[in-house]
Scaffold this active site. Structure first.
Site, PDB file in Angstrom:
ATOM      1  N   HIS A 270      -3.346 -12.121   4.786  1.00 47.51           N
ATOM      2  CA  HIS A 270      -3.172 -11.501   5.531  1.00 47.51           C
ATOM      3  C   HIS A 270      -4.760 -10.789   6.603  1.00 47.51           C
ATOM      4  O   HIS A 270      -4.748  -9.233   6.843  1.00 47.51           O
ATOM      5  CB  HIS A 270      -2.640  -9.756   4.880  1.00 47.51           C
ATOM      6  CG  HIS A 270      -1.388  -9.479   4.317  1.00 47.51           C
ATOM      7  ND1 HIS A 270      -1.330  -9.213   3.209  1.00 47.51           N
ATOM      8  CD2 HIS A 270      -0.448  -9.818   4.738  1.00 47.51           C
ATOM      9  CE1 HIS A 270       0.200  -9.278   3.099  1.00 47.51           C
ATOM     10  NE2 HIS A 270       0.320  -9.916   3.995  1.00 47.51           N
TER      11      HIS A 270
ATOM     12  N   ASP B 203       3.353 -10.718   9.209  1.00 46.40           N
ATOM     13  CA  ASP B 203       4.474  -9.927   7.709  1.00 46.40           C
ATOM     14  C   ASP B 203       5.120  -8.985   7.885  1.00 46.40           C
ATOM     15  O   ASP B 203       6.821  -9.163   7.416  1.00 46.40           O
ATOM     16  CB  ASP B 203       2.859 -10.102   6.860  1.00 46.40           C
ATOM     17  CG  ASP B 203       3.452 -10.214   4.901  1.00 46.40           C
ATOM     18  OD1 ASP B 203       5.447 -10.863   5.151  1.00 46.40           O
ATOM     19  OD2 ASP B 203       3.422  -9.595   4.584  1.00 46.40           O
TER      20      ASP B 203
ATOM     21  N   CYS C 226       0.764  -1.319   0.271  1.00 55.75           N
ATOM     22  CA  CYS C 226       0.453  -0.170   0.000  1.00 55.75           C
ATOM     23  C   CYS C 226       0.769   1.024   0.234  1.00 55.75           C
ATOM     24  O   CYS C 226       1.755   1.055   0.708  1.00 55.75           O
ATOM     25  CB  CYS C 226      -1.382   0.298   1.355  1.00 55.75           C
ATOM     26  SG  CYS C 226      -1.556  -1.533   1.196  1.00 55.75           S
TER      27      CYS C 226
ATOM     28  N   TYR D 262      -5.517 -12.821  -4.896  1.00 56.52           N
ATOM     29  CA  TYR D 262      -5.542 -12.791  -2.340  1.00 56.52           C
ATOM     30  C   TYR D 262      -5.711 -13.567  -2.116  1.00 56.52           C
ATOM     31  O   TYR D 262      -7.242 -13.414  -1.908  1.00 56.52           O
ATOM     32  CB  TYR D 262      -5.274 -11.012  -3.079  1.00 56.52           C
ATOM     33  CG  TYR D 262      -4.846 -10.673  -1.730  1.00 56.52           C
ATOM     34  CD1 TYR D 262      -3.695 -11.058  -0.943  1.00 56.52           C
ATOM     35  CD2 TYR D 262      -5.848  -9.347  -1.455  1.00 56.52           C
ATOM     36  CE1 TYR D 262      -3.221 -10.749   0.556  1.00 56.52           C
ATOM     37  CE2 TYR D 262      -5.032  -8.684   0.732  1.00 56.52           C
ATOM     38  CZ  TYR D 262      -4.293  -9.085   0.828  1.00 56.52           C
ATOM     39  OH  TYR D 262      -3.664  -8.649   1.533  1.00 56.52           O
TER      40      TYR D 262
END
Ligand code: ADP
Ligand code: SF4
Length: 687
Positions: free
Chosen positions: A173, A266, A31, A170
Site C-alpha cells: 500500500h 487495491d 482499518c 507488512y
C-alpha cells in the site's frame, strides 16, 4: 457440511505454519477508525466477523513504535506493553467464536506523520515526507535499521502476548518501510540495503526472519506484499520485480497475503473497476513460486468465483476486507446455501472514507458496522416486536426499504407505499448513472428480503396523502419521502449572495437528469456546490452523450469529497479525457439565457461563460409536506427518516431507516446517555 454443497471446497481447513484456519475465509487487515482509541468497538467489529464464520480475522495496521505514529488516525498500536490489553480485547473476541486472530505490524516509514510523538520520520533515503508536509524524512543509518528490527521484534512478542495466532510483516500500500526499501525511487542507498533487488529486499527478509525466530514457534508469520504498484514501468510490476521478490522470499513466510498497491488500486471502487476478482491476473503467479498458502482479495462476494479461484490454483484462502464489512456473515450464508441473502459490497468506499476522515467505520450496505459494541447491534439479529402490531412506511428509497425490512424482521405487519412506479428511490435512479450500477445492490438485497415475507405488503404508484393514511388506520407511520434538489443555485458557497438567475435561463436539477431529461441546449454548465460524486457523474453522463460540458465548482478539485473514497484523481482524469472544460475555484454569480457569470472564489472577479443551459448541483430541500399534514392525525408514532429528516449520503439514509426500526418500542433508559456507549478516557495518572 455435506459434500453435496457446491461450495464445500471453501470450507476445507488450511494449515498456515503452526496454526490451522477452519476454512478458507480470511478477513485481511482493514482499518476501522476505531483502533487504539476505541478498542472495545474495534473488538466488536472483529468479533462479529468471527461469529459470521470467517476462519481468520485480522486487525488493522498496528504501529510498532512512536516513529510510526499515524495520529490522529486511530490505527492499532503496540508501542509498548501498556498497549497489549487493548489488543487482547480483539483477539479474545475473535477466539470466542473459534477463529484465528491476526495482528498486522507496521512501521510506516515516510508515510508516518508523527504528529503526536513529534519523532523524526524515517525512510531508506533522504526525501520529503509522504503526508506530514512540510517535514522531511531522514535516511536511516545502520543504527536506525538495527533499532527498527528490535522494535519490530518486540512488537511481535507483544502481539503474541496479546493473543495473536498470525503476525504480519507488512510491505504494501506504499505505506510500509519494508516496501519503501524495495522501491528504487525511494531507496537510493549504496550500502547492502540498496542497489540490487536482493539488497533492497534485505530489510523485509530480516523482519520476516526476526519475527519467525521470536514468535514462529506458536504463531504463523504472514507477509503482506504489494506485488504490483500499477504504475507500469514506473513502478514494481508483478511480471518483473514483483515476481522476483516472491522468488527471493518464497517459503520464508508461512502465508503470502498479496495485493496491488496503492490503496486506491487495491480497494478500487466499482465506478472504476466493476469486475469482482480484479486482482486475479496480477496475483496468479504467486502460488507457482511458493509452496506456502496464498490469500488474495478483489471484492470477492460470489461463491462461484471463489471456488473457481481455488480450483484454478490462484489462491488458497479467500481474502476480504470490504465484503466482510458489508456482510460479516458471508461465510455462514455460503455454508448454509443462503446465497441470495448475501449483502454484497457495492464498492462505494464509504467505509474507506470513514478511515480517511478519522471516524468510526460505516458501511452503505451494513448499517450495523461499527455499532456492534456501542449500540449492541448485530447484522443478522434484531429484537422482536413489542406491543404494537402494524407499521406503515411511506417512501421506498434506501431509508424506507431498510426501515420496512427491519420492521418486518421484528415481526410487525408492514405496509410499504411508494409514490413512483419502482422501489429504490435515489438508489434506483443513481444506479443508472455511468459506473454506478453496482449501487443497485442496496435495493436488490432489501427487495429480495421484503418480497419473501408474508407480513409485508408493498405498493408502488401509491403517492399517499393524509386522508389516505388516515383511511389505512395504521397508527405507526415512518415517513421516508426523501429530498429534492433546489433550482435557485443556493448552496454552501452562495448563502450570502444568491446567484442572479434570469427568467429566461434554462435550468435543470439532478432530479431532472435522474428522471431522464437531458439539457435542451448546449453548451451545458454543470455547477457543483455539493462536492460529493453526483455533479461529476452527471458531467460524465452528459459528455458521454456528446454534449459540450463546462464543469464549475468553488472547490479546487472536482468532486473533492471523493478524495476520501480514493477516486478523486480518477474522476478528474475521466472528465479531462472526455473533454469537459473544468473551472475550479469558481462560484456561480449569475445565470442568464445563453450565458452565465462565474466569480473567482478568492477575488470575486467575474468571468462570463457561454452556456445554453445549466445543471445546478447545490443543495437539497427535504420533502416534509406529507409529514406535516400527518401531524393533526395524532398518530401513535410519526417519524421522519432518511433524506426527509436530513439529506446526506445513501449510507446515512440506510442508517436512519435502520435506527428507526431498532429504536421503535425500545425502552428508553436515560435520554442523555441513550445515544450510544462511549469509551471514556481513564484519567488515572500513568505510571
Ligand atoms: P431516502 O434516501 O431517504 O430513502 P429517496 O429520495 O431515495 O429518500 O426516496 C424517497 C422515496 O419516497 C421516493 O422514491 C419517492 O418517490 C417516495 N415518496 C415521496 N413522497 C411520497 C408519498 N407521498 N407517498 C409515497 N411515496 C413517496
Ligand atoms: Fe462495500 Fe461500500 Fe460497505 Fe465499503 S461501505 S463495504 S465499499 S458497501
Amino acid at each position: 457440511m455435506s459434500d453435496a454443497n457446491p461450495y464445500a471446497l471453501l470450507f476445507e481447513p488450511v494449515k498456515i505454519g503452526p496454526v490451522t484456519a477452519r476454512n478458507r475465509f480470511f478477513q485481511v487487515p482493514h482499518c476501522t477508525g476505531l483502533g487504539h482509541l476505541r478498542p472495545r468497538a474495534d473488538a466488536g467489529v472483529r468479533g462479529i466477523k468471527a461469529a459470521g464464520g470467517w476462519a481468520v480475522v485480522s486487525n488493522q495496521e498496528t504501529e510498532i513504535h512512536p516513529t510510526s505514529d499515524l495520529s490522529p488516525f486511530p490505527e492499532g498500536r503496540l508501542w509498548d506493553d501498556r498497549d497489549i490489553p487493548a489488543l487482547r480485547l480483539m483477539t479474545d473476541a475473535v477466539h470466542e467464536h473459534g477463529a484465528l486472530a491476526a495482528i498486522q505490524l507496521v512501521h510506516n516509514g515516510n508515510h508516518a506523520v508523527n504528529h503526536l510523538s513529534r519523532a523524526p520520520i524515517l525512510a531508506p533515503s533522504e526525501m520529503s515526507a509522504d503526508l506530514a508536509m512540510p517535514k522531511h524524512a531522514r535516511a536511516m543509518d545502520k543504527t536506525d535499521i538495527r533499532e527498527l528490527r528490535r522494535w519490530h521484534r518486540d512488537a511481535a512478542l507483544r502481539a503474541k502476548q496479546a493473543g495473536a495466532d498470525i503476525i504480519y510483516v507488512y510491505a504494501g500500500h506504499s505505506m510500509s518501510i519494508a516496501q519503501h526499501f524495495m522501491l528504487p525511487h525511494m531507496n537510493t542507498r549504496s550500502d547492502e540495503y540498496g542497489g540490487s533487488l536482493e539488497n533492497r529486499v534485505r530489510l523485509a527478509r530480516e523482519l520476516l526472519e526476526d519475527t519467525r525466530e521470536a514468535v514462529g514457534d506458536t504463531c504463523a508469520v504472514a507477509f503482506r506484499f504489494a506485488i504490483d504498484e500499477m504504475q507500469g514501468p514506473d513502478g514494481m510490476q508483478a511480471a518483473e520485480e514483483g515476481r522476483a521478490v516472491v522468488e527471493l522470499l518464497a517459503d520464508l513466510p508461512d502465508l503470502w497475503d498479496v495485493n496491488v498497491s496503492g490503496w486506491d488500486n487495491d480497494s478500487i471502487t466499482t465506478r472504476f473497476q466493476p469486475q469482482d476478482g480484479y486482482q486475479n491476473d496480477a496475483l496468479a503467479f504467486v502460488k507457482q513460486v511458493t509452496g506456502k498458502p496464498v490469500v488474495g482479495v478483489g471484492r470477492l462476494t460470489s461463491p462461484d468465483l471463489m471456488v473457481s479461484m481455488v480450483r484454478k490454483g490462484i489462491v488458497d484462502l479467500i481474502g476480504a476486507a470490504r465484503p466482510s464489512i458489508a456482510d460479516p456473515f458471508l461465510p455462514t450464508k455460503i455454508r448454509e446455501g443462503r446465497i441470495d441473502e448475501i449483502r454484497e459490497c457495492i464498492g462505494c468506499n464509504i467505509c474507506v472514507a470513514s478511515d480517511n476522515l478519522g471516524i468510526p467505520i460505516r458501511c452503505t450496505q451494513n448499517p450495523t458496522m461499527g455499532e456492534e459494541w456501542r449500540r449492541g447491534w448485530h447484522p443478522e439479529v434484531i429484537t422482536s416486536k413489542g406491543k404494537q402490531n402494524e407499521v406503515l412506511v411511506i417512501g421506498g428509497g434506501p431509508a424506507g426499504l431498510e426501515c420496512a425490512m427491519q420492521m418486518a424482521r421484528r415481526g410487525y405487519e408492514v405496509t410499504l407505499a411508494e409514490a413512483s412506479s419502482e422501489f429504490g428511490g435515489r438508489v434506483a435512479r443513481e444506479s443508472r448513472l455511468p459506473g454506478l450500477s453496482a449501487w443497485g445492490r442496496v435495493m436488490d438485497y432489501r427487495l429480495n428480503d421484503l418480497t419473501q415475507r408474508a407480513n409485508v405488503r408493498m405498493f408502488t404508484d401509491s403517492a399517499l396523502d393524509a386522508a389516505q393514511v388516515a383511511e389505512l388506520g395504521i397508527g405507526n407511520v415512518f415517513v421516508a419521502t426523501g429530498a429534492h434538489w433546489r433550482r435557485d443555485g443556493i448552496g454552501r458557497n452562495t448563502q450570502r449572495h444568491a446567484p442572479d438567475i434570469a427568467a429566461g435561463a434554462t435550468i435543470l436539477t439532478p432530479d431532472d437528469i435522474l428522471s431522464g431529461q437531458m439539457p435542451p441546449v448546449g453548451p451545458v454548465l454543470v455547477y457543483d456546490d455539493d462536492n460529493v460524486y453526483l455533479a461529476g457523474v452527471i458531467a460524465e453522463k452528459l459528455a458521454l452523450a456528446g454534449l459540450e460540458v463546462i464543469f464549475a465548482t468553488p472547490e479546487s478539485l472536482v468532486s473533492s469529497f471523493t478524495v476520501n473514497t480514493l477516486e478523486q484523481h480518477r474522476i478528474q482524469a475521466r472528465l479531462i479525457d472526455l473533454g469537459v472544460d473544468i473551472r475550479c475555484n469558481q462560484t456561480l454569480a449569475a445565470l442568464g439565457a445563453g450565458n452565465a457569470s462565474l466569480a473567482c472564489a478568492f477575488t470575486g472577479r467575474q468571468l462570463p461563460v457561454v452556456c445554453g443551459s445549466a445543471v445546478l448541483v447545490t443543495e437539497r430541500i427535504r420533502e416534509t409536506t406529507l409529514h406535516a399534514s400527518l401531524k393533526p392525525l395524532n398518530l401513535t408514532t410519526l417519524e421522519l427518516i432518511g433524506d426527509a429528516a436530513q439529506p446526506g449520503l445513501i449510507v446515512d439514509a440506510v442508517f436512519s431507516g435502520h435506527r428507526a426500526a431498532r429504536d421503535f418500542e425500545r425502552p428508553q433508559q436515560d435520554a442523555d446517555k441513550d445515544w450510544f456507549r462511549r469509551e471514556i478516557i481513564d484519567l488515572r495518572e500513568e505510571s
